[in-house]
Design a protein around this motif. Structure first.
Motif, short mmCIF file in Angstrom:
data_model
loop_
_atom_site.label_atom_id
_atom_site.label_comp_id
_atom_site.label_asym_id
_atom_site.label_seq_id
_atom_site.Cartn_x
_atom_site.Cartn_y
_atom_site.Cartn_z
N CYS B 257 0.98 -1.25 0.00
CA CYS B 257 0.00 -0.08 -0.07
C CYS B 257 0.87 1.31 0.23
O CYS B 257 2.17 1.13 -0.02
CB CYS B 257 -0.87 -0.14 1.17
N ALA B 259 1.64 3.21 2.44
CA ALA B 259 2.56 3.12 3.60
C ALA B 259 3.85 2.53 3.26
O ALA B 259 4.78 2.69 4.18
CB ALA B 259 1.57 2.71 4.70
N SER B 261 4.61 -0.64 4.01
CA SER B 261 5.15 -1.24 5.08
C SER B 261 5.06 -2.89 5.11
O SER B 261 4.65 -3.55 5.93
CB SER B 261 4.17 -0.76 6.36
N HIS B 264 0.49 -6.30 1.76
CA HIS B 264 -0.98 -6.65 2.37
C HIS B 264 -1.34 -8.17 1.69
O HIS B 264 -1.45 -8.06 0.61
CB HIS B 264 -2.05 -5.69 2.25
N CYS B 319 -1.80 -1.12 9.93
CA CYS B 319 -0.80 -0.52 9.15
C CYS B 319 -1.82 0.92 8.85
O CYS B 319 -3.01 1.02 9.04
CB CYS B 319 -1.20 -1.19 7.67
N CYS B 321 -2.34 2.72 6.67
CA CYS B 321 -3.52 2.73 5.54
C CYS B 321 -4.67 2.31 5.76
O CYS B 321 -5.75 2.67 5.14
CB CYS B 321 -3.01 2.08 4.40
ZN LIG Z 1 -1.12 -0.72 4.53
#
Ligand SMILES: [Zn+2]
Lengths: 139, 442
Positions: B257, B259, B261, B264, B319, B321
């Motif tokens: 996403c 972010a 991170s 997903h 997260c 997001c």
């Molecule tokens: Zn995310």
């Protein structure tokens, strides 16, 4: 009519040719003619030597890829145009020259021309019939 | 249209924001269906589960998943072409295939419903990456049997983006289309994205200022953070990675996403586990190990606990997001010897079987891989074994050309082939060191 020539796979690496000549020297095999042209990664060395069978044996043992090739040796007359006649004959017979080179068999003698065509069995009789001096004897 | 729009962008489906308990409830229900479906419709799975002493009714909680035997790529090979299919051919609407370890490809199939799920999964991934219905997406993956290009096509169309199915290669034309069509999203392998940027510069086009690209969706091969930074800089783009494989639908399994991170995982359609690749033991969250995936919605080709051989870790902390789905970290390696060469998956054993089928070559070979610019360059040294090839240089060159052609047509890789002397390739005690990968070395 055909003579036995040595063909050896030659990677383009430092010292490789010396390894080859060294081996032949160690086994007292005489080199009469030697050609090897510049190529990027590898080439094929061609040589006329005193004992090609033995040469293939020892080279293969040492990791070389080597074989005996049947080639034709001719002695063109010492006049302008004699080489042209030979290649004209070969071309007219629809044969293709894979490679060729010349060497002098003994000091002061006329050079021999080694010819390899894609239909080598027929090249000798063709040239002989046209009066070209084809070297018959083992060198 | 995306269902949720927040300050961090769009989220395609509410199922991406369920709380963990809800996700687990969905997973259990669908897992029970999948195991039953595989058991009842695929004799191979029935035999496997029977010999492990498991019946579909034994799956009462997600913890019971551990009891199910793993599925590996070799299971696909053994059942080539349709042995693992759970539906009759009449219900299949699409086939894809990827290369297998012994020349036999891995065949996958999709029902109409599978296609709808796949579309949905990829739609979520492209939404995560920033793409919406306004975007013009250029796909620079090779079309054909591989799932990458068509999978992305379906998902991008699902979100309403316009797709330019360019396929890979023909780089100057790619740049021309980007310019003339106003491409805003690029779908490519990371190395090809970097290569295209170089070509654009050579054409006098600054990809960052002269083109309209906003998003890059990178897949097909892993990339380093340095590569991503370089892609972002040269293209003036926001690049995300996504992950998938044909046995598990194709792209759509997971994606990054905004972010950045981790990727997903679409957990209402997949269960992810991390195992110790040596023992097969399931490892706790956060541990680095081999990713094992059980897809939960596959009709045509159910797969139970598929060993991806990719090394990663899983994380479930929330997260920024807004998505609650677990994330997998960047793939950090493989638990087998698979190579990814310019986006193409190749096993050394496949290269070996190509070489062994060619007359005139010895059985030994060595593969050298390095970067030339941004592209992978592959050199394969093969041993000349047949002295008859020395009749003419043409024969040697034909032999070499034949090896190149076979590697290209059978495996899809472009390699420089070098003929070397027999026994000149370094011999090793025991397992031979066939592959020298110099890509990591700068
Ligand atoms: Zn995310």
């Amino acid at each position: 009519m055909l003579i036995r020539q040595l063909s050896v796979f030659m990677p383009n690496q430092k010292g490789h040719l010396a390894r080859f000549t060294g081996l032949l020297k160690d086994h007292a095999i005489d080199i009469r003619a030697l050609v090897c042209f510049d190529t990027a990664e590898y080439g094929i060395l061609r040589a006329i030597v005193s004992d090609p069978e033995r040469a293939v044996e020892i080279l293969t043992e040492e990791g070389f890829v080597a074989k005996i090739s049947q080639v034709l040796a001719v002695e063109p007359e010492d006049r302008t145009g004699s080489l042209h006649e030979i290649f004209r004959l070969i071309a007219d017979a629809g044969q293709n020259v894979d490679y060729m080179y010349s060497f002098v068999p003994t000091q002061g003698a006329m050079p021999y021309f080694v010819i390899k065509t894609d239909d080598i069995e027929k090249t000798g009789p063709l040239l002989k019939a046209a009066g070209v001096k084809v070297i018959d004897l083992e060198l | 249209m995306a269902e949720i729009i927040n300050q961090n962008g769009r989220i395609w489906n509410r199922n991406e924001t369920l709380d963990r308990q809800q996700i687990r409830a969905i997973q259990l229900e669908k897992l029970q269906w999948t195991v039953k479906h595989a058991y009842e419709k695929v004799p191979y799975y029935k035999a496997k589960l029977d010999s492990a002493g498991i019946r579909p009714t034994d799956i009462r909680s997600l913890a019971d998943l551990e009891k199910i035997p793993f599925t590996v790529k070799d299971d696909f090979r053994k059942n080539y072409p349709f042995g693992l299919f759970a539906v009759p051919g009449s219900e299949v609407v699409r086939y894809h295939a990827s290369s297998g370890t012994t020349g036999k490809p891995t065949v996958v199939g999709y029902t109409k419903k599978d296609m709808a799920v796949w579309r949905e999964l990829v739609a979520r991934i492209v939404t995560m990456a920033g793409v919406c219905e306004q975007d013009i997406a250029q796909i620079a993956f090779g079309y054909g049997l591989f799932t990458g290009a068509l999978g992305l096509t379906h998902g991008l169309e699902e979100v309403g983006a316009a797709v330019i199915p360019m396929s890979s290669g023909n780089t100057q034309k790619q740049i021309m289309f980007m310019q003339d069509f106003g491409t805003t999203a690029l779908i490519s392998t990371p190395s090809y994205a970097l290569h295209m940027a170089e070509i654009a510069c050579e054409m006098g086009i600054d990809p960052a200022s002269d083109l309209k690209l906003k998003w890059a969706l990178l897949g097909g091969e892993g990339s380093t953070e340095a590569m991503r930074t370089e892609i972002n800089r040269t293209w003036g783009i926001f690049a995300t990675e996504n992950y998938g494989m044909s046995e598990l639908f194709g792209p759509g399994l997971s994606g990054e996403c905004q972010a950045l991170s981790g990727m997903h995982i679409n957990e209402d359609h997949y269960i992810a586990e991390i195992i110790d690749p040596k023992t097969g033991e399931v490892l706790p969250e956060g541990s680095l190990g081999e990713l094992v995936i059980t897809p939960l919605s596959k009709e045509a080709l159910p797969v139970l606990r598929y060993r991806t051989k990719d090394i990663t870790s899983l994380h479930t902390e929330i997260c920024t997001c807004g998505r609650t789905t677990a994330r997998m970290s960047k793939i950090s390696g493989r638990s087998d010897d698979m190579l990814i060469l310019g986006g193409v998956n190749v096993f050394p054993s496949q290269i070996e079987s190509v070489i062994l089928c060619i007359e005139g070559l010895g059985p030994h070979y060595q593969i050298k891989i390095f970067k030339k610019g941004y592209l992978d360059k592959i050199e394969v040294d093969v041993e000349l074994a047949d002295a008859n090839m020395l009749e003419s240089f043409v024969m040697l060159e034909q032999l070499r050309g034949h090896v190149c052609n076979q590697l290209r047509s059978v495996l899809g890789i472009d390699a420089q082939v070098n003929l070397v002397e027999p026994r000149s390739l370094t011999r090793f005690e025991g397992k031979a060191k066939r592959v020298i990968d110099m890509r990591g070395e700068e």
